[in-house]
Write an enzyme that holds these catalytic residues in place. Structure first.
Site, PDB file in Angstrom:
ATOM      1  N   HIS A 275       2.281  19.457 -24.386  1.00  0.00           N
ATOM      2  CA  HIS A 275       3.718  19.714 -24.340  1.00  0.00           C
ATOM      3  C   HIS A 275       4.534  18.433 -24.325  1.00  0.00           C
ATOM      4  O   HIS A 275       5.705  18.443 -24.709  1.00  0.00           O
ATOM      5  CB  HIS A 275       4.058  20.633 -23.174  1.00  0.00           C
ATOM      6  CG  HIS A 275       3.791  22.061 -23.498  1.00  0.00           C
ATOM      7  ND1 HIS A 275       4.579  22.778 -24.360  1.00  0.00           N
ATOM      8  CD2 HIS A 275       2.784  22.884 -23.145  1.00  0.00           C
ATOM      9  CE1 HIS A 275       4.087  24.009 -24.497  1.00  0.00           C
ATOM     10  NE2 HIS A 275       2.997  24.089 -23.782  1.00  0.00           N
TER      11      HIS A 275
ATOM     12  N   ARG B 272      -2.278  31.833 -34.794  1.00  0.00           N
ATOM     13  CA  ARG B 272      -3.573  31.929 -34.112  1.00  0.00           C
ATOM     14  C   ARG B 272      -3.502  33.000 -33.025  1.00  0.00           C
ATOM     15  O   ARG B 272      -3.005  32.759 -31.928  1.00  0.00           O
ATOM     16  CB  ARG B 272      -3.935  30.576 -33.509  1.00  0.00           C
ATOM     17  CG  ARG B 272      -3.997  29.438 -34.524  1.00  0.00           C
ATOM     18  CD  ARG B 272      -4.281  28.109 -33.830  1.00  0.00           C
ATOM     19  NE  ARG B 272      -4.378  27.005 -34.762  1.00  0.00           N
ATOM     20  CZ  ARG B 272      -3.364  26.209 -35.105  1.00  0.00           C
ATOM     21  NH1 ARG B 272      -2.149  26.431 -34.584  1.00  0.00           N
ATOM     22  NH2 ARG B 272      -3.542  25.208 -35.941  1.00  0.00           N
TER      23      ARG B 272
ATOM     24  N   GLU C 201     -13.667  28.550 -45.034  1.00  0.00           N
ATOM     25  CA  GLU C 201     -13.980  27.467 -44.087  1.00  0.00           C
ATOM     26  C   GLU C 201     -15.479  27.246 -43.941  1.00  0.00           C
ATOM     27  O   GLU C 201     -15.912  26.461 -43.110  1.00  0.00           O
ATOM     28  CB  GLU C 201     -13.341  27.750 -42.726  1.00  0.00           C
ATOM     29  CG  GLU C 201     -13.697  29.085 -42.125  1.00  0.00           C
ATOM     30  CD  GLU C 201     -12.931  29.361 -40.843  1.00  0.00           C
ATOM     31  OE1 GLU C 201     -12.409  28.410 -40.233  1.00  0.00           O
ATOM     32  OE2 GLU C 201     -12.856  30.534 -40.439  1.00  0.00           O
TER      33      GLU C 201
ATOM     34  N   ASP D 157     -12.884  23.121 -40.351  1.00  0.00           N
ATOM     35  CA  ASP D 157     -14.244  23.661 -40.287  1.00  0.00           C
ATOM     36  C   ASP D 157     -14.988  23.472 -41.602  1.00  0.00           C
ATOM     37  O   ASP D 157     -16.204  23.248 -41.605  1.00  0.00           O
ATOM     38  CB  ASP D 157     -14.224  25.145 -39.907  1.00  0.00           C
ATOM     39  CG  ASP D 157     -14.298  25.344 -38.397  1.00  0.00           C
ATOM     40  OD1 ASP D 157     -14.829  24.446 -37.709  1.00  0.00           O
ATOM     41  OD2 ASP D 157     -13.834  26.389 -37.903  1.00  0.00           O
TER      42      ASP D 157
ATOM     43  N   ARG E 186     -17.708  18.474 -34.879  1.00  0.00           N
ATOM     44  CA  ARG E 186     -16.418  17.884 -34.523  1.00  0.00           C
ATOM     45  C   ARG E 186     -16.289  17.612 -33.032  1.00  0.00           C
ATOM     46  O   ARG E 186     -15.400  16.881 -32.601  1.00  0.00           O
ATOM     47  CB  ARG E 186     -15.275  18.806 -34.972  1.00  0.00           C
ATOM     48  CG  ARG E 186     -15.117  18.851 -36.481  1.00  0.00           C
ATOM     49  CD  ARG E 186     -13.829  19.529 -36.878  1.00  0.00           C
ATOM     50  NE  ARG E 186     -13.852  20.959 -36.643  1.00  0.00           N
ATOM     51  CZ  ARG E 186     -12.887  21.647 -36.064  1.00  0.00           C
ATOM     52  NH1 ARG E 186     -11.834  21.038 -35.604  1.00  0.00           N
ATOM     53  NH2 ARG E 186     -12.970  22.947 -35.922  1.00  0.00           N
TER      54      ARG E 186
ATOM     55  N   CYS F 253      -4.547  25.609 -44.688  1.00  0.00           N
ATOM     56  CA  CYS F 253      -3.951  25.643 -43.350  1.00  0.00           C
ATOM     57  C   CYS F 253      -4.609  24.658 -42.394  1.00  0.00           C
ATOM     58  O   CYS F 253      -4.317  24.663 -41.202  1.00  0.00           O
ATOM     59  CB  CYS F 253      -3.999  27.058 -42.767  1.00  0.00           C
ATOM     60  SG  CYS F 253      -5.671  27.694 -42.481  1.00  0.00           S
TER      61      CYS F 253
END
Length: 540
Positions: free
Chosen positions: A187, A294, A429, A453, A463, A500
């Site tokens: 944030h 998501r 992906e 991915d 990753r 994306c």
């Protein structure tokens, strides 16, 4: 003069003196002689007071940063009421800990769980939990939260900034943020982008070099922080400031325009969002739609499965607020790094290739059915597209489409309306999906390439493993060839294809994506106007 390198999370350049902020409540040690009943009562009283304070901060943030940023403090209220968090504190108290120490340990455990997730949105919740913990500890110990009062413009330096601190800043006095911790979706980063303040996170121990009052030059694009810049470096950063201001002003001229090259090539520029709180940023960024919503945030912030009505409310909210622009909602993508205890997924040696995403949906049909019902019911409130992750075969797609058809049949039988034009698509992906894209394209309405991915699976690169990060190359020719294959097969079948993943906002690849025929790019909201300007200035 010393140059430090972190992660740039909010574009812009600043030059000014450092203002150091303390690191929050001091390390607590267990206090002997605590009486459990008394400590439980103190904890409940502190929770009640924290709730009152959060309501005040919510109202302040609503006035200064808008509703979407203010909603964060309603999430903080949810943390205060979360059964898992409260039980973690109460168990420690019953085991003999005093309330403040119990809060410290419970909030650290919860924060560590969020930090370990390979999901930027959920990693961003780390600071939220620690912020709540610090607030409760201040209340329990009768201490005051450090005030952020700046008498002159300064670059604010801290281990990390609590959301409640960041939201109450006098933005006219903050030149930039630099922190040891944080992430692109913490944030601190989100508020920095909202306020238009340059920010660099992830400096680690290098932050110790930033002493009170020392002049620094900060570039929120490159992640550079130069300590005590000499005349030449200062002049360079001043030139960057001027260029950045000119670019922002130029990009703003493209607000409301179509993303069309000079040669007439149209590309749709959409936003990636992690939850409802990000919708305002998407609108402010002039997104042409949501390319990735998501949905797992609904599952990860709860102690039990979200029911149909809860999901319907969330999906309806985003569709209505996007005002008829297409919203691509990705179905449940739990598993691997994104764990919810109530799913009771067994430990796996290689979870990235284990039970996750569509595999959970197809093996737990009732969970999938609930989400699909909520999505279809919400479809009447906007332009919905549903996207299925982690696809590897045509058989999986057939199963998904059968599940969707069954839900539509149920709604028809119950007389519940839904839109008849909901697009159904899949994420490309996995290498398997790219290699079989010719057949898959005949089954669905669109493709969306998840480059993060796709890179991981193509390069056999975990990753989550920092030791192999130097081998991570999302622009690897093998990755780009798989994207090209998927794009060619999509267009041959007459469907659209988007991207994306992180590469969607990479300006160095924009021309490549246009040449491949990519129809849509989804990215951080703050990158949209800049990318549109680049698109419109291209010749093809």
């Amino acid at each position: 003069m010393t140059t430090l390198h972190g992660q740039g999370v909010s574009r812009g350049v600043a030059i000014g003196p450092i203002h150091r902020l303390g690191s929050g409540p001091a390390e607590l040690r267990p206090r002997s002689g605590a009486v459990p009943e008394e400590e439980l009562a103190r904890f409940e009283a502190a929770r009640a007071q924290a709730g009152v304070e959060l309501e005040e901060i919510y109202q302040q943030t609503l006035e200064t940063l808008g509703e979407e940023n203010a909603l964060l403090f309603q999430i903080h209220q949810m943390v205060l009421e979360d059964p898992d968090f409260c039980e973690g504190v109460e168990e420690r108290i019953r085991d003999g800990a005093d309330a403040a120490y119990a809060v410290q340990e419970a909030s650290r455990d919860a924060a560590a769980a969020f930090a370990a997730m390979d999901n930027d949105y959920m990693q961003g919740r780390t600071a939220d939990v620690l912020d709540i913990g610090a607030r409760l500890i201040h209340i329990l110990n009768g201490t005051e939260e450090e005030a952020l009062v700046l008498t002159e413009p300064a670059v604010l330096a801290a281990e990390d900034l609590a959301p409640s601190q960041t939201a109450r800043l006098d933005r006219s006095k903050v030149l930039a943020f630099v922190t040891a911790g944080g992430s692109v979706n913490s944030h601190t980063a989100i508020f920095a982008r909202t306020m238009g303040i340059p920010a660099v996170v992830g400096l680690g121990r290098s932050l110790e070099l930033l002493s009170q009052g020392r002049e620094v030059a900060v570039d929120g694009s490159t992640g550079e922080v130069v300590v005590a810049p000499d005349g030449a470096v200062r002049a360079e950063f001043e030139a960057r400031q001027s260029a950045a201001c000119a670019e922002r002003a130029e990009a703003e001229c493209y607000r409301g325009r179509a993303s069309v090259t000079r040669g007439g090539r149209k590309i749709e520029l959409c936003a990636n969002v992690g939850g409802p709180e990000d919708i305002e940023a998407a609108l402010a960024g002039d997104a042409e739609g949501i390319g990735l919503f998501r949905s797992e945030f609904l599952y990860l912030q709860r102690s039990d499965y979200p029911d149909e009505e809860t999901q319907l409310s969330a999906y309806r909210d985003v569709l209505e607020r996007m005002g008829g622009k297409r919203v691509v909602i990705r179905t449940l993508d739990i598993g691997a790094d994104k764990q919810a205890d109530y799913f009771q997924l067994p430990p796996e040696e290689n979870p990235a290739m284990g039970m996750r995403a569509i595999r959970i949906c197809l093996t737990r049909p009732e969970v999938f059915r609930t989400q699909l019902r909520a999505l279809y019911r919400a479809s009447v409130y906007g332009k919905l597209a549903i996207m299925f992750p982690m696809i590897t075969s045509p058989a999986e797609v057939r199963s998904v489409l059968e599940a969707a058809a069954a839900v539509r049949g149920e709604l028809d039988a119950e007389g519940i309306p839904y839109a008849g034009d909901v697009e159904l698509g899949i994420m490309i992906e996995t290498p398997a999906a790219a290699l079989l894209s010719e057949e898959l394209a005949r089954q669905v309405d669109f493709f969306s390439v998840g480059t993060n991915d796709l890179t991981q699976y193509t390069l056999a690169l975990d990753r989550q493993n920092a030791s192999v990060a130097c081998f991570d190359d999302p622009e690897h020719r093998a990755v780009l060839r798989l994207i090209a294959m998927a794009a060619e097969n999509a267009h041959r079948a007459g469907i659209w294809i988007g991207i994306c993943g992180e590469l969607g906002a990479d300006p160095s690849l924009l021309q490549t994506f246009l040449d491949l025929g990519i129809d849509e790019l989804s990215m951080s909201p703050g990158a949209i106007l800049r990318t549109r300007m680049q698109v419109c200035q291209m010749g093809q």
